[in-house]
Design an enzyme around this catalytic site. Sequence first.
Site, short mmCIF file in Angstrom:
data_model
loop_
_atom_site.label_atom_id
_atom_site.label_comp_id
_atom_site.label_asym_id
_atom_site.label_seq_id
_atom_site.Cartn_x
_atom_site.Cartn_y
_atom_site.Cartn_z
N LYS A 36 0.82 -1.22 0.00
CA LYS A 36 0.00 0.00 0.00
C LYS A 36 0.84 1.26 0.00
CE LYS A 36 -4.25 -2.00 1.64
NZ LYS A 36 -3.85 -3.27 2.32
N GLU A 82 -3.49 7.04 7.68
CA GLU A 82 -4.20 7.93 6.76
C GLU A 82 -5.50 8.37 7.40
OE1 GLU A 82 -4.60 5.41 3.24
OE2 GLU A 82 -6.54 4.71 3.94
N HIS A 103 -16.92 -5.38 6.11
CA HIS A 103 -15.99 -4.88 5.09
C HIS A 103 -16.05 -5.67 3.80
CE1 HIS A 103 -14.29 -2.22 8.06
NE2 HIS A 103 -14.14 -3.25 8.87
N ARG A 112 -6.97 -7.92 -10.49
CA ARG A 112 -7.65 -9.17 -10.87
C ARG A 112 -9.06 -8.83 -11.35
NH1 ARG A 112 -11.14 -8.76 -6.52
NH2 ARG A 112 -10.09 -8.01 -4.67
#
Lengths: 494, 178
Positions: free
Chosen positions: A116, A200, A235, A292
């Site tokens: 990330k 973040e 999630h 993907r």
Amino acid sequence: MFEKILIANRGEIALRVIHTCREMGIKTVAVYSDADKTAAHVIFSDEAVYLGPSEPSLSYLNMDALISAARQTGAEAIHPGYGFLSENHEFARRCQDEGLVFIGPPPEVIQALGDKITSRKIMLDGGVPVIPGLSRCEPDMAVLKEAARAIGYPILVKATAGGGGKGIRIVHGPEEMEEAVAQASSEAFNAFGNREVYIEKFFTRARHIEFQILADQYGHTIHLYERECSIQRRHQKIIEETPSLALSPELREEMGKAAVKAAKSARYANAGTVEFLLDEENRFYFLEINTRLQVEHPITEMTTGLDLVRLQIEIANGQKLSLKQGDIRPRGHALECRIYAEDPEKDFFPSPGTIRFMKEPGGPGIRIDSGIYQGFEVPVDYDPILAKLIVHAGTREEATAKMIKALQDYIILGVKTPIEFMMDVLNSRPFREGRVFTDFIPAHFSDWKPDRDLADVAVMAFLAHGQGKAGKKKASLGPEKALSPWDTLGNWKL
Amino acid sequence: MEYDFMVNREKLSVQAVISKGAVISKGPGNSEGHIQVQRENRSYEAEFVNVSDHQVLIHVDGKIFNAYVSRHGNIKTVILRGRSYEITDADLMEETSPGKKSFLNTASVVASPMPAVVIGILVKIGDRVEKGRGLIIVSAMKMETTLFAPFEGRVSGIHADIGDKVMPARILVDIEKD
């Protein structure tokens, strides 16, 4: 073109790939574990190779077994589906080294985008807006707290590796920072073998909007517009739609351009998905690129009229992408409901079991991508997705009505499913008004109870079931054993 | 006849009369029988056809209902207009499975809540455990669940190994109260 493709996956996505391969005249090789010996993807393939025990690490994640299955059958390419090894750069590299084509982006792109912090940096360099945060792993707590203060709480502490909601903590103030970093870091180490975390900004109310992208191996990149995936539980997305009500034509164009820019910055090739977060002020931020095919790709196929798996295969085969951005003109509105084996009344707890009876809905504009059949035993070892129900209609209102009708006609007996729950979600005011945010389920459906209006008729069905000729016929066809009055009495009371 | 049903864990009592066979059909299909149901002060008349082992057509007050039914043990799941009803005959349940209900309701056994695979055993025989101590971790469909000690005591038996597939009725750990 390839003559034979091995599909390194199971369930509905393996069948999805088989459909397109068949249409293209490509032979398919399925792979399976102990639990999947009679699974639908095995039955419908041209060849099938046994990988190993049900445990994923010994079967669907077993690179050696997969490579040797490809060798043994003479498959020239491997389609990884989603999940399992689909975003594993080591596997993509293994395929390359063995002279097999991995249907997906090159290994170095998967690797860079899988980290990330690295992908944040790529996007920053490419001028793509990212979530305000710190693009490095910062060990000094004082520096971290100062950065958090500048960004503004709440803050998300996030593992740089992996995903799936692991290694993530929400921090509401500086006093929680130290513990959150320690916990996220140790969770990330246990799950992905990497301790690195970064911070973040956390948005309590946001939308999850993603753009489908397509890029050939020669740098030509286009997008196929957005998918709105804000309705989630644990999630995990459960209902997706396209187009999103949140985007104005201008914003859509701006985000589409940003998605293409993101893909180009990463030197992307093949089909991929650029995920954005859209805040309440309609500012968008890059989240990540999924390297993907997505679970929810069919809604894009419905509105664009394209076959993404076909395009993936053509791109992997080195063909040029002939489509131009201007050729992509989405029509109407599409919705997808994910049908999991789970109990919406018990916090969406998995509900494995045998499919005792199944009847799929029909009618115009309805598509079902399914991995089950009547009599199939849904294994406990894998993701509980059974099927995806997809509809396409002229407007959002029509698509919603079509989906509710299709859900009503989708009969699955033997395991619990969220079909009823989804009917109520689609019927609800916040959904109809398009007020969908990532907190939709907890905000509106946390204490959901199913409607029991037809309990009287259900009771009549209970009493009538097995009382007529069909029941008798079965009894007379029955085995040697003579039926005693106790057997034939059923639910009668005398 | 009076029936006491449990419909999704809620009690529903009805008066019902079922007559099988020769009925003059007023609705579509060849009626196989007739049901009259009365609940509180509402009353329904219905004709029915078992279209297949899992599908019952019910014709009630001019409306057609397709009910899909599967039976497992004493429970029948009935799906009607997309909604799922789990129905048991309360009396029948007590007659045929004496004690089973109370056995499962006491929450004093260590068993998996669903068919699952054992992925962790956190105790060994002879261990003293407090109430709420994690004993066994099971996994079903990528979701992990820890099974906790329902009371304080000493572990006197462990009936599972890592990798075992276990069903909800199987007791995995014995705990002896002191």
